[in-house]
Design an enzyme around this catalytic site. Structure first.
Site, PDB file in Angstrom:
ATOM      1  N   SER A  29     -40.588 -27.014 -13.215  1.00  0.00           N
ATOM      2  CA  SER A  29     -41.942 -27.525 -13.067  1.00  0.00           C
ATOM      3  C   SER A  29     -42.627 -27.256 -11.807  1.00  0.00           C
ATOM      4  O   SER A  29     -41.995 -27.738 -10.758  1.00  0.00           O
ATOM      5  CB  SER A  29     -42.270 -28.947 -13.474  1.00  0.00           C
ATOM      6  N   HIS A  82     -36.835 -26.991 -23.731  1.00  0.00           N
ATOM      7  CA  HIS A  82     -36.214 -28.255 -23.678  1.00  0.00           C
ATOM      8  C   HIS A  82     -35.865 -28.933 -24.722  1.00  0.00           C
ATOM      9  O   HIS A  82     -36.817 -28.799 -25.792  1.00  0.00           O
ATOM     10  CB  HIS A  82     -37.358 -29.699 -23.011  1.00  0.00           C
ATOM     11  N   TYR A  84     -36.225 -32.257 -25.774  1.00  0.00           N
ATOM     12  CA  TYR A  84     -37.268 -33.057 -26.263  1.00  0.00           C
ATOM     13  C   TYR A  84     -38.424 -32.558 -26.956  1.00  0.00           C
ATOM     14  O   TYR A  84     -39.329 -33.105 -27.381  1.00  0.00           O
ATOM     15  CB  TYR A  84     -37.829 -33.867 -24.921  1.00  0.00           C
ATOM     16  N   GLU A  85     -38.665 -31.043 -26.647  1.00  0.00           N
ATOM     17  CA  GLU A  85     -39.642 -30.309 -27.560  1.00  0.00           C
ATOM     18  C   GLU A  85     -39.367 -30.297 -28.911  1.00  0.00           C
ATOM     19  O   GLU A  85     -40.470 -30.066 -29.818  1.00  0.00           O
ATOM     20  CB  GLU A  85     -39.918 -29.058 -26.635  1.00  0.00           C
ATOM     21  N   ALA A 112     -37.636 -30.444 -11.682  1.00  0.00           N
ATOM     22  CA  ALA A 112     -38.061 -31.595 -11.252  1.00  0.00           C
ATOM     23  C   ALA A 112     -37.274 -32.799 -11.596  1.00  0.00           C
ATOM     24  O   ALA A 112     -36.998 -32.809 -12.771  1.00  0.00           O
ATOM     25  CB  ALA A 112     -39.445 -31.759 -11.488  1.00  0.00           C
ATOM     26  N   SER A 211     -33.459 -31.813 -18.222  1.00  0.00           N
ATOM     27  CA  SER A 211     -33.145 -30.385 -18.542  1.00  0.00           C
ATOM     28  C   SER A 211     -32.039 -30.125 -17.668  1.00  0.00           C
ATOM     29  O   SER A 211     -30.960 -30.976 -17.602  1.00  0.00           O
ATOM     30  CB  SER A 211     -34.452 -29.530 -17.807  1.00  0.00           C
ATOM     31  N   HIS A 246     -46.856 -38.199 -15.062  1.00  0.00           N
ATOM     32  CA  HIS A 246     -46.311 -36.355 -15.126  1.00  0.00           C
ATOM     33  C   HIS A 246     -47.316 -35.940 -14.052  1.00  0.00           C
ATOM     34  O   HIS A 246     -46.937 -34.975 -13.510  1.00  0.00           O
ATOM     35  CB  HIS A 246     -46.716 -35.964 -16.629  1.00  0.00           C
TER      36      HIS A 246
HETATM   37  N1  HPA Z   1     -37.155 -38.896 -15.018  1.00  0.00           N
HETATM   38  C1  HPA Z   1     -36.823 -37.863 -15.906  1.00  0.00           C
HETATM   39  N2  HPA Z   1     -37.385 -36.734 -15.554  1.00  0.00           N
HETATM   40  C2  HPA Z   1     -38.089 -36.424 -14.475  1.00  0.00           C
HETATM   41  C3  HPA Z   1     -38.366 -37.497 -13.820  1.00  0.00           C
HETATM   42  C4  HPA Z   1     -38.117 -38.857 -14.031  1.00  0.00           C
HETATM   43  O1  HPA Z   1     -38.330 -39.674 -13.096  1.00  0.00           O
HETATM   44  N3  HPA Z   1     -39.204 -36.952 -12.884  1.00  0.00           N
HETATM   45  C5  HPA Z   1     -39.492 -35.584 -12.914  1.00  0.00           C
HETATM   46  N4  HPA Z   1     -38.588 -35.561 -14.100  1.00  0.00           N
END
Ligand code: HPA
Length: 271
Positions: A29, A82, A84-85, A112, A211, A246
């Protein structure tokens, strides 16, 4: 179609469209525009590659780029799949496996992540030393694909020691503070609960994210050397008295983008 045929079809298409490569980078990201660093860049949308699913998350483009960087042939994934998608893990790891079959040896995974270790701060970069799989899933579930690797692959050195040393050296030379720690994979798409974060910390996690672990597993299985770097975009749930968003993740990613790119550049130069 057998899975290996699907993988090899994608690999053949990518090789034909973009050529061979030594190194692949998965851009997490906020890092997507690092593709601008490529010389003689070429791009194909994932939708064009046989077998690739369509990406769905806003802020995650689905583009495979190729070009030259510091004299090396580099592939860059702008956007990843991902779990989760709703993608099956076989789809999540398909690009990694296709690149492995193309002969890509070094894989740099970026993401991220939330900081679980309270000594870390938003904006820090963290070299991933190991992972914990809290998802209950594994991309190697099912019949083993013998053409890729063994049934019971060793994960005791999932993140390559030499690549880690190179990253630490590159960071030091660029004056970048590089944390080191264990990345824990939760499936998402919910952020974790404060109780889950306390559990993760007690069990040895320094960062959490949604991820990277499936891709690491598939890459190690297929014999690639893996480097993992997290951009810690926020303190994980419950550490601060504030909700996670987000937007915060994207904003911190944006703020650190330049430093992250400098580090990647230093690593690729040294490979
Ligand atoms: N948790 C899960 N995924 C993430 C986070 C988090 O705190 N921050 C960025 N991606």
């Amino acid at each position: 179609m057998r899975e290996i045929e699907r993988i090899d079809k994608a690999a053949a298409y990518i090789r034909e469209a973009l050529g061979e490569a030594d190194i692949a980078v998965v851009l997490g990201s906020g890092l997507g525009d690092y593709v601008e660093a490529l010389q003689d860049a070429r791009m194909i949308p994932y939708s064009e590659i046989p077998g690739f699913p369509a990406s769905t998350v806003a802020g995650h483009a689905g583009e495979l780029w190729a070009g030259t960087l510091h004299g090396k042939r580099v592939l860059m994934m702008r956007g990843r799949f991902h779990s989760y998608e709703g993608h099956p893990l076989s789809d999540v790891v398909l690009p990694i496996r296709a690149m492995a079959r193309m002969g890509v040896k070094d894989l740099i995974l970026t993401n991220a992540a939330g900081a679980v270790n309270v000594d870390f701060a938003p904006g820090d970069l963290m070299l991933i030393t190991d992972f914990i799989n809290f998802s209950g899933k594994n991309p190697l579930t099912g019949p083993n694909i013998d053409e890729l690797g063994p049934r019971f692959p060793d994960m005791s050195r999932a993140y390559d020691k030499r690549l880690r040393a190179i990253a630490a050296e590159a960071a030091a030379e660029c004056g970048i503070t590089l944390r080191e720690g264990v990345y824990a994979w939760f499936n998402g798409p919910t952020y974790e609960t404060p109780a889950e974060i306390r559990m993760a910390r007690v069990l040895g996690a320094d960062a959490v994210g949604m991820s990277t672990v499936p891709e690491t597993i598939a890459a190690v299985h297929a014999g690639m050397r893996v480097l993992g770097v997290s951009c810690l975009t926020n303190m994980a749930a419950g550490i601060l008295d504030a909700p996670l968003s987000h937007q915060e993740v994207m904003e911190t990613g944006e703020r650190v983008r330049g430093t992250f790119r400098t580090l990647l550049d230093g690593v690729i130069e040294k490979l």
